[in-house]
Scaffold this motif. Structure first.
Motif, mmCIF file in Angstrom:
data_model
loop_
_atom_site.group_PDB
_atom_site.id
_atom_site.type_symbol
_atom_site.label_atom_id
_atom_site.label_comp_id
_atom_site.label_asym_id
_atom_site.label_seq_id
_atom_site.Cartn_x
_atom_site.Cartn_y
_atom_site.Cartn_z
ATOM 1 N N SER A 102 6.196 29.831 -6.261
ATOM 2 C CA SER A 102 6.554 28.258 -6.768
ATOM 3 C C SER A 102 5.405 27.288 -5.667
ATOM 4 N N LYS A 104 10.397 27.472 -14.137
ATOM 5 C CA LYS A 104 10.366 26.193 -14.676
ATOM 6 C C LYS A 104 11.163 25.732 -15.849
ATOM 7 N N GLU A 114 6.805 30.108 -15.734
ATOM 8 C CA GLU A 114 7.306 29.499 -16.807
ATOM 9 C C GLU A 114 8.869 29.643 -16.977
ATOM 10 N N GLY A 149 13.236 23.618 -13.167
ATOM 11 C CA GLY A 149 12.075 22.393 -12.984
ATOM 12 C C GLY A 149 11.282 22.890 -11.891
ATOM 13 N N THR A 150 10.773 21.729 -11.164
ATOM 14 C CA THR A 150 10.085 21.851 -9.948
ATOM 15 C C THR A 150 11.057 22.692 -8.738
#
Length: 505
Positions: free
Chosen positions: A470, A338, A335, A342-343
């Protein structure tokens, strides 16, 4: 004069006492250190050797200020003062730094380190410290290391994990990290990549030799000096393995030194940041060119290999084990990634300042280091007599062992939840990193010997963790329970067996 019958009865009675004591150890919740005639306290220590780190932790919890004496067998030099008291450590590592040194015996046990920064005192240590500080603390070196790690992640680690995931096979993640960090440190220090980390998991002689050397050094802590000295002289057992391993390592490093010198003699000087070996060969002070001989460069390389390879392998291995077995922590790390970025794609270059935003990940790393410090114990020797803050008397030449592993498990330091993996303990109410005194959180040492590569290690661990988490889920194989290794570096004796699956985005 004693008769043979009396001697036999005495030996039989002594044997019965030992059997009775062993029976007590099996039934007792806490360890008992009995000081036997002739054998001292070595018998209970050897009996508990498979769980030596936890044995010593339980023992120290029962002692005044987590400090006690250990008496070895008669006519050996295995008498130590053992402590994990933070105030004692602060006294030795900071306030009375000059009185507590590595010492001659340390230098003998760790002879493979040569005259490098970890193995020396006084002026030799100061010179090494100053030299490394001038290199490691510059921004260019930080960026140079980051570039090497990024390259290794993209071209080796991620492709290997992709292959493992596609095959659906079990992989030893500790072995993967060992190879990853070995390639990285070779590139940073020597300017060469031995390509240990590849799909076919090749045997690399130098990498295996390095592991053998560390096991040999730990062995020298377990037995009397006279025993390993005799084995070294006769070239048998662990000492024979140590000699062969040192020879293999030296051949590898000296070959690199030779090729570097030949390369430099043909090239004109430039100011671009290069590997440490080349940097040291080109070092200048004013108009003077500083010439370092091959032995100096070899010792520098060995010490940096320990600092930049083994400690990172240990930290990554335990971190991923703890994350994999604590799904809520994993979710919070993802979290945070992200929210900040972000991605994440592996090709995306995260800056050093961006990595500092990951406070929760930073806390998770600190927690892993607290519970499983890469260097589980350290040793010092007193020059002059002293009295520790705990009240224990230190005679001249006393050897003091302090156990970092135990410190992470004391309620009086970390609270009643000290055995829990809680990254939150490192995060303040305002969302920043909680500062903890180095003599309490001592994974990076304390005082004048505080690790110069602390910030660099966090960069490497964060980059690697982000790249893996990730993209993949790491799941520990059912029934796999890590066993603490017997080495100067805290690894898993049976590796970290995991399965890798694609993460759902």
């Amino acid at each position: 004069m004693l008769s043979y019958t009396s001697i036999i009865y005495a030996l039989f009675f002594f044997f019965l006492c030992i059997v009775f004591q062993i029976h007590r150890w099996r039934r007792c919740k806490y360890p008992i250190l009995t000081d036997y005639p002739i054998f001292g306290m070595i018998i209970p220590l050897l009996w508990n050797l498979p769980r030596v780190h936890d044995f010593i932790t339980q023992l120290l919890k029962k002692q005044h200020r987590n400090t006690c004496e250990f008496m070895g067998p008669w006519f050996t030099s295995m008498n130590y003062l053992v402590t994990s008291d933070p105030i004692n450590l602060h006294h030795m590592l900071s306030k009375s730094f000059d009185n507590y040194v590595k010492g001659h015996e340390y230098h003998e046990i760790f002879e493979a380190f040569g005259d490098g920064i970890f193995n020396t005192d006084s002026e030799t240590w100061k010179y090494n410290r100053s030299l490394f500080h001038s290199i490691l603390k510059i921004r260019d070196f930080e960026m140079f290391q980051k570039k090497i790690i990024q390259n290794k992640l993209e071209k080796s680690l991620i492709p290997l994990l992709d292959h493992v995931q596609q095959q659906g096979s079990v992989v030893d993640l500790q072995d993967v990290f060992n190879r990853f960090t070995f390639d990285n440190i070779c590139s940073v220090v020597l300017g060469c990549d031995p390509n240990c980390l590849s799909i076919d998991f090749p045997d690399v002689a130098c990498e295996k030799a390095f592991n053998q050397i560390e096991e040999g050094i730990f062995y020298r802590h377990k037995v009397p000096k006279s025993v390993w000295k005799l084995q070294k002289w006769l070239q048998i057992g662990e000492e024979k393995n140590m000699t062969k391993a040192c020879k293999t390592y030296d051949q590898f490093v000296y070959a690199n030194i030779k090729s570097k010198r030949e390369e430099l003699s043909k090239c004109r000087k430039n100011n671009e940041m290069v590997d440490l070996l080349t940097t040291l060969m080109k070092e200048e002070k004013g108009s003077q060119v500083v010439m370092h001989d091959d032995k100096f460069l070899r010792d520098v390389a060995f010490n940096l290999f320990v600092a930049g390879r083994d400690t990172i392998t240990s930290a990554l291995t335990w971190l991923f084990y703890l994350i994999a077995t604590h799904p809520l922590v994993e979710a919070k790390i993802l979290e945070e990634i992200k929210e900040n970025f972000g991605t994440i794609n592996i090709e995306k270059k995260l800056g050093i300042d961006e990595l500092k935003k990951l406070v929760y990940l930073h806390g998770a790393i600190c927690e892993a280091l607290r519970l499983f410090p890469p260097i589980p114990f350290e040793r010092k020797q007193a020059i002059k007599g002293d009295i520790l803050p705990s009240g224990h008397i230190v005679n001249p030449n006393t050897i003091i062992l302090f156990f970092l592993y135990s410190m992470g498990r004391f309620e009086e330091i970390w609270g009643k939840d000290c055995l829990e993996f809680k990254p939150e303990r490192w995060i303040s109410e305002r969302g920043g990193i909680v500062h903890t005194p180095s003599y309490k959180f001592i994974s990076y040492n304390a005082g004048p010997r505080t690790c110069l590569g602390k910030d660099l290690s966090f960069i490497q661990i964060k980059m690697t963790t982000i790249a893996i988490l990730s993209k993949y889920c790491v799941q520990v194989v059912d029934g796999h329970v890590p066993i603490l290794s017997h080495s100067i570096v805290l690894l898993m004796k049976n590796g970290l067996k995991v399965r890798i699956t694609k993460r759902e985005i």
